[in-house]
Motif scaffolding. Structure first.
Motif, PDB file in Angstrom:
ATOM      1  N   LYS A  26       2.837   4.673  -4.194  1.00 19.81           N
ATOM      2  CA  LYS A  26       3.414   4.052  -3.011  1.00 19.81           C
ATOM      3  C   LYS A  26       3.963   2.675  -3.381  1.00 19.81           C
ATOM      4  CE  LYS A  26       0.462   6.281   0.450  1.00 19.81           C
ATOM      5  NZ  LYS A  26      -0.510   6.061   1.561  1.00 19.81           N
ATOM      6  N   PRO A  27       5.010   2.248  -2.726  1.00 23.16           N
ATOM      7  CA  PRO A  27       5.549   0.917  -3.039  1.00 23.16           C
ATOM      8  C   PRO A  27       4.667  -0.182  -2.462  1.00 23.16           C
ATOM      9  CG  PRO A  27       6.794   1.893  -1.244  1.00 23.16           C
ATOM     10  CD  PRO A  27       5.816   2.948  -1.707  1.00 23.16           C
ATOM     11  N   ARG A  37      11.401   2.096  -4.499  1.00 25.64           N
ATOM     12  CA  ARG A  37      10.249   2.704  -5.147  1.00 25.64           C
ATOM     13  C   ARG A  37      10.441   2.610  -6.655  1.00 25.64           C
ATOM     14  NH1 ARG A  37      10.891   7.742  -7.441  1.00 25.64           N
ATOM     15  NH2 ARG A  37      12.918   8.740  -7.073  1.00 25.64           N
ATOM     16  N   GLY A 145      14.285   4.507  -2.079  1.00 25.85           N
ATOM     17  CA  GLY A 145      13.378   5.589  -1.749  1.00 25.85           C
ATOM     18  C   GLY A 145      14.048   6.697  -0.967  1.00 25.85           C
TER      19      GLY A 145
END
Length: 266
Positions: A26-27, A37, A145
């Protein structure tokens, strides 16, 4: 205690951010706001040219671990090394040659790292890849993303913040220039209660509105004040005027019955 263990606290917070963002694919919160991302650029280059530039796998387990070691552990070790060398005074001329040499080495390594970071920044501005040296070494590239993202940005909070900042700066500029006693004396001639104030000259201190504990007279008008009230006002404003008659106060005199009877006879 917080200052003593500040590097440990920073490292712990950085580890928490890494654990609940990059480690689970996850960012980070800041990267998520920009719809970005991390992508493994080595695997993307092996696959050839991508159709949109958004495809590609995330970081591998090894890349995630090395990212944690470099960003969390590296920053912690460097911060502790700098604080320890400064506390032990390795850079003093009276230290042993080995410590002096270690201090020079630390300074040179820091200079080389800053120069390399600056060069990487220039390359990033030109190519748009790898914003830090760690990302460049690990081939971890930031990509979008999702191709489409609706940004519902409200500037209402920002406008309120700007207005409040300007208002607070104006108050900080004007408040030190204002003097309550000066403004009161300025508008006293236009006040309708001037006669009522003069009628109660000897009843209370005109500043604190209480019975004077250590009564002093303001000269030459001979109005009675508390010593501390009159002394602080005269010290704060050398051109202080009497709060009852607006006459300049040039001296102070301790109140006594003989002085009070003399002023009453006058």
């Amino acid at each position: 205690m917080l200052f003593q263990y500040e590097p440990e606290l920073d490292a712990f917070l950085e580890f928490l951010i890494w654990r609940f963002s990059i480690w689970v694919d996850k960012p980070t919160p800041g990267i998520a706001l920009m719809n970005l991302r991390y992508r493994d650029e080595r695997a993307s280059e092996a696959r050839g040219k991508l159709r949109t530039g958004l495809e590609g796998p995330g970081l591998t387990v090894a890349q995630k671990i090395w990212y944690c070691i470099a960003s969390v552990g590296g920053q912690y070790i460097w911060a502790r090394l700098q604080s320890f060398s400064a506390f032990r005074r390795w850079g003093d001329s009276d230290q042993r040659s080995l410590l002096r040499w270690a201090w020079v080495l630390v300074q040179r390594v820091e200079g080389l790292y800053k120069a390399a970071s600056f060069g990487n920044l220039l390359i990033f501005l030109y190519t748009g890849r790898y914003r830090t040296l760690i990302e460049r070494a690990l081939k971890a590239r930031l990509v979008y993303g999702s191709p489409n993202m609706n940004r519902a940005v409200s500037f209402e909070y920002m406008n309120r913040q700007l207005v409040w900042n300007e208002f607070s700066e104006m108050l900080l500029l004007l408040l030190p220039l204002l003097n309550s006693s000066t403004l009161k004396n300025l508008f006293r001639p236009f006040s309708k209660d001037k006669d009522a104030d003069s009628a109660g000259d000897d009843s209370a201190c005109p500043i604190c509105q209480n019975s004077p504990s250590i009564p002093f007279l303001a000269l030459p008008c001979q109005h009675r004040y508390c010593y501390y009230c009159l002394r602080t006002r005269c010290a704060a404003a050398p051109s202080f005027r009497c709060s009852r008659c607006s006459e300049p106060v040039v001296a102070m005199q301790r109140y006594s019955e003989s002085v009070g009877s003399t002023s009453s006879g006058k």
